[in-house]
Write a protein that holds these residues in place. Structure first.
Motif, short mmCIF file in Angstrom:
data_model
loop_
_atom_site.label_atom_id
_atom_site.label_comp_id
_atom_site.label_asym_id
_atom_site.label_seq_id
_atom_site.Cartn_x
_atom_site.Cartn_y
_atom_site.Cartn_z
N ILE A 135 0.83 -1.21 0.00
CA ILE A 135 0.00 0.00 0.00
C ILE A 135 0.86 1.26 0.00
CG2 ILE A 135 -0.19 0.12 2.54
CD1 ILE A 135 -3.17 0.96 2.11
N LYS A 136 2.11 1.12 0.45
CA LYS A 136 3.01 2.27 0.54
C LYS A 136 3.35 2.84 -0.83
CE LYS A 136 2.77 2.41 4.65
NZ LYS A 136 2.61 3.53 5.54
N ALA A 137 3.09 2.05 -1.90
CA ALA A 137 3.30 2.58 -3.25
C ALA A 137 2.40 3.78 -3.48
CB ALA A 137 3.01 1.49 -4.29
N SER A 152 11.28 4.50 8.47
CA SER A 152 10.34 3.46 8.05
C SER A 152 10.52 2.17 8.83
CB SER A 152 10.59 3.17 6.56
OG SER A 152 9.80 2.10 6.11
N THR A 153 9.43 1.41 8.95
CA THR A 153 9.56 0.04 9.45
C THR A 153 9.90 -0.89 8.29
OG1 THR A 153 7.19 -0.30 9.09
CG2 THR A 153 7.86 0.33 11.30
N GLY A 154 9.89 -0.38 7.06
CA GLY A 154 10.27 -1.21 5.92
C GLY A 154 9.61 -0.82 4.62
N LEU A 211 -8.67 -1.95 7.57
CA LEU A 211 -7.42 -1.35 7.10
C LEU A 211 -6.29 -1.53 8.12
CD1 LEU A 211 -9.29 1.91 6.08
CD2 LEU A 211 -8.22 0.34 4.45
N PRO A 212 -5.26 -2.33 7.79
CA PRO A 212 -4.12 -2.48 8.70
C PRO A 212 -3.45 -1.14 9.00
CG PRO A 212 -4.08 -4.20 7.03
CD PRO A 212 -5.16 -3.22 6.62
N CYS A 213 -3.14 -0.92 10.28
CA CYS A 213 -2.67 0.40 10.71
C CYS A 213 -1.32 0.32 11.42
CB CYS A 213 -3.72 0.99 11.65
SG CYS A 213 -3.21 2.52 12.43
N GLY A 214 -0.40 1.14 10.97
CA GLY A 214 0.85 1.34 11.70
C GLY A 214 0.77 2.69 12.36
N ILE A 215 1.36 3.70 11.68
CA ILE A 215 1.25 5.06 12.22
C ILE A 215 -0.10 5.69 11.89
CG2 ILE A 215 2.28 6.24 10.21
CD1 ILE A 215 3.90 7.73 12.58
N GLY A 216 -0.78 5.12 10.90
CA GLY A 216 -2.14 5.56 10.60
C GLY A 216 -2.29 6.28 9.25
N GLY A 217 -1.18 6.63 8.62
CA GLY A 217 -1.25 7.41 7.37
C GLY A 217 -1.97 6.68 6.25
N ALA A 218 -1.55 5.43 6.01
CA ALA A 218 -2.15 4.68 4.90
C ALA A 218 -3.63 4.39 5.17
CB ALA A 218 -1.37 3.39 4.65
N LEU A 227 1.06 -13.01 0.89
CA LEU A 227 0.88 -11.84 1.77
C LEU A 227 1.98 -11.83 2.82
CD1 LEU A 227 -2.97 -12.07 2.45
CD2 LEU A 227 -1.80 -10.76 0.68
N GLU A 228 2.27 -10.65 3.36
CA GLU A 228 3.16 -10.61 4.52
C GLU A 228 2.28 -10.51 5.77
OE1 GLU A 228 4.96 -6.74 2.84
OE2 GLU A 228 5.29 -6.56 4.99
N PRO A 229 2.84 -10.83 6.95
CA PRO A 229 1.97 -10.91 8.14
C PRO A 229 1.11 -9.66 8.35
CG PRO A 229 4.13 -11.84 8.64
CD PRO A 229 4.22 -11.26 7.25
N SER A 230 1.70 -8.46 8.22
CA SER A 230 0.90 -7.24 8.45
C SER A 230 -0.34 -7.21 7.57
CB SER A 230 1.69 -5.98 8.09
OG SER A 230 2.88 -5.91 8.80
N ALA A 231 -0.17 -7.73 6.37
CA ALA A 231 -1.21 -7.58 5.35
C ALA A 231 -2.42 -8.46 5.57
CB ALA A 231 -0.61 -7.87 3.98
N THR A 263 -5.64 -6.03 1.92
CA THR A 263 -4.36 -6.71 2.15
C THR A 263 -3.27 -5.78 1.65
OG1 THR A 263 -4.44 -7.88 0.03
CG2 THR A 263 -5.42 -8.99 1.93
N THR A 264 -2.34 -5.44 2.53
CA THR A 264 -1.52 -4.24 2.28
C THR A 264 -0.08 -4.50 1.83
OG1 THR A 264 -1.25 -4.26 4.66
CG2 THR A 264 -2.79 -2.64 3.76
N GLY A 265 0.35 -5.74 1.77
CA GLY A 265 1.73 -5.97 1.31
C GLY A 265 2.04 -7.44 1.20
C1 LIG Z 1 2.08 -4.01 4.87
C2 LIG Z 1 1.70 -2.79 5.65
N1 LIG Z 1 0.43 -2.64 6.05
C3 LIG Z 1 0.04 -1.56 6.74
C4 LIG Z 1 0.92 -0.55 7.07
C5 LIG Z 1 0.43 0.61 7.88
O1 LIG Z 1 0.57 1.87 7.28
P1 LIG Z 1 0.69 3.15 8.19
O2 LIG Z 1 2.00 3.04 8.93
O3 LIG Z 1 0.70 4.30 7.26
O4 LIG Z 1 -0.45 3.12 9.13
C6 LIG Z 1 2.25 -0.67 6.69
C7 LIG Z 1 3.23 0.36 7.03
O5 LIG Z 1 4.38 0.29 6.71
C8 LIG Z 1 2.65 -1.81 5.95
O6 LIG Z 1 3.91 -1.97 5.56
#
Ligand SMILES: Cc1ncc(COP(=O)(O)O)c(C=O)c1O
Length: 440
Positions: free
Chosen positions: A110-112, A160-162, A269-276, A376-380, A418-420
């Motif tokens: 999704i970072k694309a 970045s976390t990656g 929607l999977p969330c890290g910092i929340g931007g995506a 998929l990767e685990p986050s996704a 699914t985000t990555g």
């Molecule tokens: C695969 C995946 N999903 C979700 C997110 C969450 O995005 P954000 O950090 O903008 O909330 C990230 C962030 O790097 C990610 O790599």
């Protein structure tokens, strides 16, 4: 600092790191039109115009975008057999789709959407300011050798976390910029290697994501040749992501799937910092109004958005403040403190947040691969829990009853974002499958 989360039936689950659902008591209709918000809905359409203007340049830089005319788009995939495997084949679960940002071209996540957008809009602005790009010029001019030589005087930096690092690094190098990515200790080795191969300088911090971003910001502040992509505050990233909602609307329309008061739409929607997820949710609110309900999903040990919004605090709070560890295999979501900007925008717009355990992420990763052949990767995979929470969790039931939509659930559409994952190398993916086998 320690903080107290308010008394609530789910508080013990949050503190004990058990999967749970929090629904937002401040969720209210029409919140997107609040004039005090730092972003406006019209900016989503502006961002779509920017993407379209940049498309010929994107197509020139990334041959894989030929088929889409320079658009960075993902498929909408019906769950089919995965639906039964997840236990979602009852009529109360409506229809379910995966929005496969895991397979987005250019960066495989999704970072694309955010990273490429910010780097390319920055390049266009810089070239215009410095007279390299004039009114009426073909945008593809920015891929010519003199433009590359010009861009090479600048560095794009990011923490970045990656995956954001991958996306920004790939976009920056495609235009000839130098790039520096500050990685948190959660970053996976293959992401570091891939960036290094592209000529990106990778600075690995033995610290969490928030610290990596702070370090990157300090370095950039002292050097005017560095442009810092600020994941904690960037509106450009946010708007780049937001356009995904317009794409989704087109895909639903093409399948004649209605979204209205009797046909609610749920986004997970999977969330890290929340931007995506924040950007996508904002775009979705612009397009579908009160008929879409957006939920973030976070690891049980890293629920930074849940803790922030549930605490009701105006100041930023972190998962450490409530005694959680921020330890998870879902590297993209290993974020202890959410973006203050996104927290402000989401305060009245987000339906809720649910949490997932790492073992479940691996179980779903295995299922998505064996049933749909998706990597998929685990986050996704975190979004896969969404329908179960909304339909069956007591808080989900209360949420639907409160809005009077429980009777419409059989006509609802659920989008599992699914985000990555598609860039995960074979060997690494085999490791995920082995880990999945060990947890089932
Ligand atoms: C695969 C995946 N999903 C979700 C997110 C969450 O995005 P954000 O950090 O903008 O909330 C990230 C962030 O790097 C990610 O790599």
């Amino acid at each position: 600092m320690t903080i107290q989360l308010p008394n609530h039936p789910i508080r013990p689950d949050v503190l004990a790191a058990h999967p749970t659902l929090w629904t937002n008591p401040s969720y209210r209709p029409g919140a997107i039109n609040d004039a005090k918000l730092p972003v406006r809905p019209e900016q989503v359409e502006d961002a779509q115009r920017n993407w379209r203007r940049l498309a010929p340049l994107l197509e020139t830089c990334f041959p894989e975008l030929k088929a889409s005319g320079g658009a960075i788009r993902s498929e909408l995939v019906e769950l089919q057999d995965l639906s039964a495997a997840l236990g979602y084949d009852g009529q109360e679960f409506g229809r379910q789709f995966i929005k496969a940002d895991s397979h987005l071209p250019v960066a495989g996540s999704i970072k694309a959407r955010g990273g490429v957008y910010e780097v390319f809009t920055f390049a266009e602005q810089l070239a215009t300011k410095e007279g390299l790009l004039k009114e009426g010029d073909d945008i593809r001019r920015l891929a010519e050798s003199d433009a590359r030589a010009f861009f090479s005087q600048y560095t794009i930096a990011v923490g970045s976390t990656g995956n954001l690092g991958l996306s920004v690094g790939i976009a920056a190098r495609a235009l000839g910029f130098k790039a520096t990515v500050h990685m948190s200790s959660d970053a996976k080795a293959w992401k570091v290697e891939r960036l290094t191969r592209l000529g990106v300088q990778v600075v690995q911090h033995q610290a969490d994501y928030t610290t990596a971003v702070e370090n990157a910001r300090i370095v950039a502040e002292n050097d005017p040749s560095i442009y810092f992509v600020d994941d904690e505050q960037s509106q450009q990233l946010f708007l780049g992501y937001s356009v995904a909602a317009l794409e989704l609307a087109d895909q639903l329309r093409a399948r004649e799937i209605p979204v209205d008061a009797e046909h609610p739409l749920f986004l997970y929607l999977p969330c890290g910092i929340g931007g995506a997820p924040g950007g996508v949710a904002f775009g979705a609110k612009m397009v579908f109004g009160d008929n879409v309900h957006c939920f973030f999903v976070e690891p049980v040990q890293s629920p930074c958005a849940l803790v922030q919004l549930m605490s009701g605090s105006e100041d930023l709070v972190s998962v450490y403040d409530v005694g959680l560890t921020n330890k998870t295999e879902a590297d993209g979501m290993a974020v202890a403190r959410m973006s203050a900007f996104v927290a402000t925008v989401m305060r009245n717009m987000l339906a809720g947040v649910f949490t997932v355990a790492d073992d479940d992420l691996f179980r779903w990763l295995y299922l998505a691969h064996s049933v749909l052949g998706m990597r998929l990767e685990p986050s996704a995979t975190a979004a896969l829990a969404g329908p179960e929470f909304v339909v069956n969790h007591p808080e989900g039931k209360k949420f639907c009853a409160g809005l009077g939509i429980e009777k419409h659930l059989p006509k609802a559409t659920h989008i599992l974002w699914t985000t990555g994952g598609s860039f995960v190398p074979e060997e690494q993916f085999e490791g995920f499958l082995t880990q999945a086998a060990a947890t089932t």
